[in-house]
Design a protein around this motif. Structure first.
Motif, PDB file in Angstrom:
ATOM      1  N   PHE A 191       0.814  -1.169   0.015  1.00 24.41           N
ATOM      2  CA  PHE A 191      -0.083  -0.212  -0.253  1.00 24.41           C
ATOM      3  C   PHE A 191       0.872   1.389  -0.132  1.00 24.41           C
ATOM      4  O   PHE A 191       0.436   2.291  -0.525  1.00 24.41           O
ATOM      5  CB  PHE A 191      -0.989  -0.005   1.098  1.00 24.41           C
ATOM      6  N   VAL A 192       1.943   1.325   0.574  1.00 24.13           N
ATOM      7  CA  VAL A 192       2.912   2.567   0.603  1.00 24.13           C
ATOM      8  C   VAL A 192       3.344   2.881  -1.179  1.00 24.13           C
ATOM      9  O   VAL A 192       3.512   4.036  -1.323  1.00 24.13           O
ATOM     10  CB  VAL A 192       4.138   2.327   1.290  1.00 24.13           C
ATOM     11  N   TRP A 193       3.521   1.748  -1.842  1.00 25.30           N
ATOM     12  CA  TRP A 193       3.739   1.873  -3.198  1.00 25.30           C
ATOM     13  C   TRP A 193       2.578   2.840  -3.888  1.00 25.30           C
ATOM     14  O   TRP A 193       2.716   3.607  -4.581  1.00 25.30           O
ATOM     15  CB  TRP A 193       3.996   0.697  -3.855  1.00 25.30           C
ATOM     16  N   TRP A 194       1.169   2.136  -3.548  1.00 25.09           N
ATOM     17  CA  TRP A 194       0.086   2.725  -4.041  1.00 25.09           C
ATOM     18  C   TRP A 194      -0.126   4.458  -3.546  1.00 25.09           C
ATOM     19  O   TRP A 194      -0.196   4.989  -4.551  1.00 25.09           O
ATOM     20  CB  TRP A 194      -1.234   1.951  -3.753  1.00 25.09           C
ATOM     21  N   LEU A 195       0.078   4.360  -2.377  1.00 23.32           N
ATOM     22  CA  LEU A 195      -0.270   5.790  -1.816  1.00 23.32           C
ATOM     23  C   LEU A 195       1.013   6.711  -2.691  1.00 23.32           C
ATOM     24  O   LEU A 195       0.903   8.009  -3.017  1.00 23.32           O
ATOM     25  CB  LEU A 195       0.280   5.888  -0.559  1.00 23.32           C
ATOM     26  N   GLY A 196       2.004   6.124  -3.071  1.00 24.97           N
ATOM     27  CA  GLY A 196       3.171   6.993  -3.949  1.00 24.97           C
ATOM     28  C   GLY A 196       2.764   7.284  -5.151  1.00 24.97           C
ATOM     29  O   GLY A 196       2.833   8.398  -5.550  1.00 24.97           O
ATOM     30  N   VAL A 197       2.347   6.080  -6.026  1.00 23.40           N
ATOM     31  CA  VAL A 197       2.134   6.589  -7.240  1.00 23.40           C
ATOM     32  C   VAL A 197       0.782   7.264  -7.637  1.00 23.40           C
ATOM     33  O   VAL A 197       0.618   7.854  -8.445  1.00 23.40           O
ATOM     34  CB  VAL A 197       2.108   5.126  -8.148  1.00 23.40           C
ATOM     35  N   LEU A 198      -0.095   7.075  -6.574  1.00 29.48           N
ATOM     36  CA  LEU A 198      -1.303   7.866  -6.678  1.00 29.48           C
ATOM     37  C   LEU A 198      -1.196   9.326  -6.134  1.00 29.48           C
ATOM     38  O   LEU A 198      -2.293  10.160  -6.011  1.00 29.48           O
ATOM     39  CB  LEU A 198      -2.569   6.942  -5.945  1.00 29.48           C
ATOM     40  N   ASN A 199      -0.154   9.540  -5.547  1.00 32.72           N
ATOM     41  CA  ASN A 199       0.366  10.910  -5.112  1.00 32.72           C
ATOM     42  C   ASN A 199      -0.374  11.510  -3.882  1.00 32.72           C
ATOM     43  O   ASN A 199      -0.723  12.434  -3.256  1.00 32.72           O
ATOM     44  CB  ASN A 199      -0.104  12.157  -5.914  1.00 32.72           C
ATOM     45  N   LYS A 200      -0.986  10.318  -3.074  1.00 35.88           N
ATOM     46  CA  LYS A 200      -1.612  10.322  -1.781  1.00 35.88           C
ATOM     47  C   LYS A 200      -0.672  10.745  -0.519  1.00 35.88           C
ATOM     48  O   LYS A 200      -1.102  11.302   0.377  1.00 35.88           O
ATOM     49  CB  LYS A 200      -2.279   9.137  -1.397  1.00 35.88           C
ATOM     50  N   TRP A 201       0.565  10.277  -0.774  1.00 34.18           N
ATOM     51  CA  TRP A 201       1.497  10.711   0.190  1.00 34.18           C
ATOM     52  C   TRP A 201       1.729  12.187   0.153  1.00 34.18           C
ATOM     53  O   TRP A 201       2.422  13.001   1.246  1.00 34.18           O
ATOM     54  CB  TRP A 201       2.915  10.036  -0.091  1.00 34.18           C
ATOM     55  N   GLU A 202       1.552  13.033  -0.981  1.00 30.39           N
ATOM     56  CA  GLU A 202       1.778  14.236  -0.969  1.00 30.39           C
ATOM     57  C   GLU A 202       0.579  15.357  -0.673  1.00 30.39           C
ATOM     58  O   GLU A 202       0.563  16.468  -0.571  1.00 30.39           O
ATOM     59  CB  GLU A 202       2.222  14.703  -2.562  1.00 30.39           C
ATOM     60  N   ALA A 203      -0.640  14.691   0.139  1.00 26.59           N
ATOM     61  CA  ALA A 203      -1.562  15.579   0.323  1.00 26.59           C
ATOM     62  C   ALA A 203      -1.148  16.175   1.349  1.00 26.59           C
ATOM     63  O   ALA A 203      -0.443  15.960   2.160  1.00 26.59           O
ATOM     64  CB  ALA A 203      -2.594  14.521   0.911  1.00 26.59           C
ATOM     65  N   SER A 204      -1.560  17.424   1.295  1.00 31.40           N
ATOM     66  CA  SER A 204      -1.145  18.442   2.397  1.00 31.40           C
ATOM     67  C   SER A 204      -1.727  18.777   3.697  1.00 31.40           C
ATOM     68  O   SER A 204      -1.389  19.176   4.519  1.00 31.40           O
ATOM     69  CB  SER A 204      -1.136  19.906   1.646  1.00 31.40           C
ATOM     70  N   ALA A 205      -3.051  18.061   3.577  1.00 26.89           N
ATOM     71  CA  ALA A 205      -3.837  18.241   4.872  1.00 26.89           C
ATOM     72  C   ALA A 205      -4.943  16.937   4.748  1.00 26.89           C
ATOM     73  O   ALA A 205      -5.145  16.548   3.611  1.00 26.89           O
ATOM     74  CB  ALA A 205      -4.402  19.413   4.854  1.00 26.89           C
ATOM     75  N   PRO A 206      -5.292  16.497   5.917  1.00 23.85           N
ATOM     76  CA  PRO A 206      -6.216  15.462   5.958  1.00 23.85           C
ATOM     77  C   PRO A 206      -7.463  15.816   5.315  1.00 23.85           C
ATOM     78  O   PRO A 206      -7.962  16.952   5.319  1.00 23.85           O
ATOM     79  CB  PRO A 206      -6.359  14.980   7.413  1.00 23.85           C
ATOM     80  N   ALA A 207      -8.347  15.171   4.837  1.00 30.83           N
ATOM     81  CA  ALA A 207      -9.654  15.398   4.193  1.00 30.83           C
ATOM     82  C   ALA A 207     -10.592  15.939   5.209  1.00 30.83           C
ATOM     83  O   ALA A 207     -10.410  15.571   6.588  1.00 30.83           O
ATOM     84  CB  ALA A 207     -10.224  14.123   3.506  1.00 30.83           C
ATOM     85  N   ALA A 208     -11.559  16.811   4.928  1.00 33.78           N
ATOM     86  CA  ALA A 208     -12.441  17.485   5.711  1.00 33.78           C
ATOM     87  C   ALA A 208     -13.269  16.471   6.694  1.00 33.78           C
ATOM     88  O   ALA A 208     -13.685  15.622   6.000  1.00 33.78           O
ATOM     89  CB  ALA A 208     -13.491  18.198   5.214  1.00 33.78           C
ATOM     90  N   GLY A 209     -13.109  16.650   8.024  1.00 26.69           N
ATOM     91  CA  GLY A 209     -13.742  15.706   8.843  1.00 26.69           C
ATOM     92  C   GLY A 209     -12.768  14.614   8.999  1.00 26.69           C
ATOM     93  O   GLY A 209     -13.185  13.390  10.021  1.00 26.69           O
TER      94      GLY A 209
END
Length: 424
Positions: free
Chosen positions: A214-232
């Motif tokens: 899953f760390v690979w998936w978060l990487g290629v999907l650019n989810k590691w780069e999210a600047s803040a958690p989703a609202a809520g």
């Protein structure tokens, strides 16, 4: 009486965990004089403030610094807590980080009428132009004030838990179903005890999907780069584990193994713990999070023409267990033979030693990517400091690079002098 000899340094880094070591590496590469002070030993929390069987939540190829691989861990394996501690110590030795262990910082104050700060330590006074608080945000264990000591129950925070043998005989209530709570509950259940697990809101990613972690998936999907958690989702934990070689956390499977799932622990009255009615909602939302990531992964594979094996079974959600069909709303702990409560409820920060204008009214750092509103003070190791990955070993390394560059720029400003022509 002899005048106290005050040591000076350009940058003082407080803490020699993964954040402090990363900071020291970047300062060293820029040839910026600095010291790192650690009140215990390098990577102390990894070595002595975690349970015995803990392993890293990410594989060794990913959860490391760029400049060194794990020596005795295969890339797709999950390092034990002691292997992580040894790795961090070896990394510090690799570039001869100027770390002093056994030195506690008692107080940092602004130097009156001058640049820099006065640092009172257990080994004397140090003056520093810049101070980096690299102690992270996970300093003080948080235990909700729900069960009084007079209840006669053994109450432990996850940071004090080591193994099932240290708990008194009987059943165990584990409060908190993030990575720590899930792994500890599973371990205690496997030891032969009955476990009740209070489940709050959480994200539940796959451990791996279609031959990729899953760390690979978060990487290629650019989810590691999210600047803040989703609202809520500011207080939503992540239920992921590297235990047993790395398996996807499945709350229905945990229930099938014998763990009784309950909602959030809300109130304790006369020996009875009362739970919220949110168990089914929390588990279902975790499933939605899980399935949405699988869908994004499938789309990424198709769009990019990757040859990765199909995994349709990963999308099968099992039936609701009895504890979800008829969830407990309250539990008489004595009747259920619950003699211990384990709180996997996270940590709070403690910057009481940092007496500067860098905090809001609730004591939280006022900062942008670790740069404090108090010039010369920096924070490192905060969750979401610059991105989702900031709390991870590799993430803090990149945050440290940003701060080291910022310090370098500030040094150049402070070293500026008018040319003779301009002064004429």
């Amino acid at each position: 009486m002899a005048e106290e000899v005050i040591e000076t340094t350009e940058v003082l880094v407080v803490g020699a965990g993964q954040a402090g070591i990363a900071m020291s590496e970047h300062l060293s590469s820029m040839q910026i004089p600095h010291l790192v002070l650690e009140r215990y030993a390098i990577a102390e929390r990894w070595r002595n403030e975690r349970w015995d069987s803990l392993v890293a939540n990410g594989p060794a190829w990913h959860d490391r610094f760029p400049g060194l691989e794990f020596e005795s861990v295969q890339p797709d394996e999950f390092a034990t807590k002691d292997q992580v501690a040894d790795y961090l110590a070896a990394y510090a030795q690799k570039f001869q980080a100027p770390i002093r262990c056994g030195v506690e910082v008692a107080k940092v104050t602004k130097k009156p009428g001058a640049q820099g700060f006065i640092v009172q330590t257990s080994a004397g006074t140090i003056e520093a132009r810049f101070v980096v608080a690299a102690t992270g945000a996970f300093q003080q264990p948080v235990i909700p004030e729900l069960i009084p000591e007079s209840a006669g129950l053994e109450q432990l925070h996850s940071s004090s838990y080591r193994n099932p043998e240290q708990l008194p005989a009987g059943a165990v209530l584990v409060v908190g179903a993030g990575s720590s709570g899930v792994q500890i509950a599973d371990e205690i259940q496997r030891s032969g005890r009955q476990v009740y697990l209070a489940v709050g809101p959480h994200d539940r990613p796959p451990r791996s999907y279609r031959a990729r972690d899953f760390v690979w998936w978060l990487g290629v999907l650019n989810k590691w780069e999210a600047s803040a958690p989703a609202a809520g989702a500011e207080h939503v934990t992540i239920a992921v584990s590297g235990a047993h070689g790395g398996r996807t956390v499945d709350f229905r499977e945990l229930a099938k193994s014998g763990i009784t799932l309950v909602g959030r622990a809300n109130e304790y009255v006369d020996g009875v713990m009362k739970f919220g009615d949110d168990l089914v909602t929390n588990v279902n939302r975790g499933d939605d999070n899980y399935l949405s990531l699988l869908a994004e992964a499938d789309e990424y594979i198709e769009r990019n023409g990757l040859d990765l094996p199909e995994e349709p079974e990963a999308k099968v959600i099992g039936p609701d267990p009895e504890c979800m069909v008829n969830p407990l709303r309250e539990l008489d702990l004595k009747q259920a033979e619950v003699n211990s409560v384990l709180w996997a409820t996270g940590f709070s920060s403690d910057y009481s030693w940092l007496d500067v204008d860098a905090f809001d009214e609730r004591g939280r750092p006022v900062q942008a990517r670790g740069v404090s509103r108090e010039p010369g003070i920096y924070f490192l190791g905060l969750p979401w400091q610059s991105r989702r990955g900031s709390s991870f070993i590799w993430g803090v390394w990149h945050d440290a690079k940003y701060l080291a560059d910022h310090i370098g720029i500030q040094r150049s400003y402070q070293q500026y002098e008018l040319s003779e022509l301009a002064q004429a």
